[in-house]
Enzyme design. Structure first.
Site, mmCIF file in Angstrom:
data_model
loop_
_atom_site.group_PDB
_atom_site.id
_atom_site.type_symbol
_atom_site.label_atom_id
_atom_site.label_comp_id
_atom_site.label_asym_id
_atom_site.label_seq_id
_atom_site.Cartn_x
_atom_site.Cartn_y
_atom_site.Cartn_z
ATOM 1 N N ASP A 53 0.840 -1.193 0.000
ATOM 2 C CA ASP A 53 0.000 0.000 0.000
ATOM 3 C C ASP A 53 0.876 1.244 0.000
ATOM 4 O O ASP A 53 1.711 1.424 0.881
ATOM 5 C CB ASP A 53 -0.902 -0.010 1.243
ATOM 6 C CG ASP A 53 -1.812 1.198 1.299
ATOM 7 O OD1 ASP A 53 -2.899 1.134 0.695
ATOM 8 O OD2 ASP A 53 -1.430 2.211 1.941
ATOM 9 N N TYR A 58 3.070 9.727 0.240
ATOM 10 C CA TYR A 58 3.991 8.996 1.109
ATOM 11 C C TYR A 58 5.450 9.114 0.644
ATOM 12 O O TYR A 58 6.370 8.882 1.430
ATOM 13 C CB TYR A 58 3.643 7.509 1.169
ATOM 14 C CG TYR A 58 2.295 7.166 1.726
ATOM 15 C CD1 TYR A 58 1.531 8.084 2.446
ATOM 16 C CD2 TYR A 58 1.765 5.888 1.537
ATOM 17 C CE1 TYR A 58 0.289 7.759 2.944
ATOM 18 C CE2 TYR A 58 0.518 5.542 2.038
ATOM 19 C CZ TYR A 58 -0.216 6.483 2.733
ATOM 20 O OH TYR A 58 -1.454 6.136 3.210
ATOM 21 N N LYS A 88 -2.828 5.962 -4.216
ATOM 22 C CA LYS A 88 -3.925 6.875 -3.894
ATOM 23 C C LYS A 88 -3.763 8.228 -4.580
ATOM 24 O O LYS A 88 -2.639 8.719 -4.752
ATOM 25 C CB LYS A 88 -3.996 7.079 -2.374
ATOM 26 C CG LYS A 88 -4.080 5.780 -1.583
ATOM 27 C CD LYS A 88 -4.124 6.057 -0.095
ATOM 28 C CE LYS A 88 -4.030 4.762 0.700
ATOM 29 N NZ LYS A 88 -2.658 4.234 0.745
ATOM 30 N N HIS A 121 -7.662 9.553 -1.812
ATOM 31 C CA HIS A 121 -7.009 9.490 -0.505
ATOM 32 C C HIS A 121 -7.876 10.075 0.616
ATOM 33 O O HIS A 121 -7.951 9.516 1.711
ATOM 34 C CB HIS A 121 -5.666 10.226 -0.555
ATOM 35 C CG HIS A 121 -4.690 9.758 0.464
ATOM 36 N ND1 HIS A 121 -3.340 9.671 0.224
ATOM 37 C CD2 HIS A 121 -4.849 9.336 1.736
ATOM 38 C CE1 HIS A 121 -2.721 9.219 1.303
ATOM 39 N NE2 HIS A 121 -3.613 9.020 2.239
#
Length: 319
Positions: A53, A58, A88, A121
């Protein structure tokens, strides 16, 4: 190594798509360097993880792409098709004309031709690139779900992703999508753990055929917004001791609890031993009494909207 992680069918997707019920999360605070993250992903593939994921925000897409390439090169996996990759759509790109460019950017970072799952997201749009958290409220608005979801559907129809879904969406926002969707969301990824059980949302999603995937199953210890509530929870300590678990293995109780709620789970650890322990939840179960102990625990959400944006009563009312 033989992969023994159970799988779950993902509906509203290309026929036959399945998702491993444990995925490895790659968001980190404080951030780790790309080399460390790449090595951890390769180690996780070796340990048996097949679901990873990530998200644009990130900063882990490129290290994951490099790790997949290495895993293929050294023979840990024979094909990219053995993996399930989730990314996302970040809030800065939550506009209809930016969705396809955003997923293509993620695919380039990952060195992949397609994602298995692409999620919105947050149900939010940022007016410009985020330079600090919490985001100033004047830069935040609720997304135009009709046009953004239509663009998400186009991502699936173009083969850029096998399934689409959302993250951090309430049942109210899901109802809005379902009222207009040609392709309903396959997954809703939300915070879910023994201290934030999401019972009503989980039941709603089950009734609508939307799979719940749990982030923060162990809370958010070590982050600016998290604390030690789960680690220090007396009831979870008692259950762990009864199961013969060590203090470190107490995390397994949380992961097993999520799994027994019918949800999949995103667990993050870059420690090899902990990675392996996170997969060791399928040959035992929680008793009726243990489940009841967890059911009555006081509830406290960790990852609230207010963690990431300045408080706005008007905005929260729309979510």
């Amino acid at each position: 190594m033989e992969n023994k992680v159970p799988i779950v069918s993902v509906v509203s997707s290309f026929s036959g798509l399945t998702m491993p019920v444990i995925g490895m999360g790659t968001a980190s605070y404080p951030p780790v360097d790309a080399g460390t993250l790449k090595s951890a992903i390769v180690e996780a593939i070796s340990a048996g993880y097949r679901h990873f994921d990530t998200a644009f925000i990130y900063g882990s897409e490129q290290p994951i792409g490099a790790a997949i390439a290495e895993a293929l090169n050294i023979g840990l996996i024979k094909s990219r098709n053995e993996l399930f990759i989730t990314s996302k759509l970040w809030c800065t790109y939550a506009e209809p004309d930016l969705v396809i460019p955003a997923i293509k950017m993620s695919l380039e970072n990952l060195q992949l031709e397609y994602l298995d799952l692409y999620l919105i997201h947050w149900p939010l749009k940022f007016s410009k690139e985020v330079s600090r958290f919490p985001v100033p409220k004047e830069e935040v608005s609720v997304i135009d779900i009709k046009t953004v979801w239509s663009a998400m559907e186009e991502c699936q129809l173009l083969g850029l992703t096998k399934a689409i879904g959302v993250s951090n969406f309430s049942s109210r926002k899901l109802e809005e999508i379902l009222s207009l969707a040609k392709i309903p969301p396959a997954v809703n990824q939300v915070e879910m753990n023994p201290l934030w059980q999401q019972k009503e949302l989980n039941e709603y999603c089950k009734a609508k055929g939307i799979h719940v995937s749990a982030h923060s199953p162990l809370g958010s210890k070590g982050t600016l917004w998290g604390d030690n509530r789960i680690f220090d929870c007396h009831a979870l300590k008692e259950i762990a001791e009864a199961k013969g678990k060590t203090i470190a293995q107490r995390w397994q109780i949380c992961l097993r609890w999520v799994y027994e709620q019918g949800a999949s789970v995103i667990a993050k650890s870059f420690n090899k031993k902990r990675m392996e322990e996170n997969l060791e939840i399928f040959d035992w179960s929680l008793s009726v009494e243990e489940l009841e102990k967890i059911r009555v625990l006081p509830q406290c959400k960790i990852n609230s909207i207010g963690t990431f944006i300045e408080p706005s009563a008007e905005l929260e009312a729309q979510l």
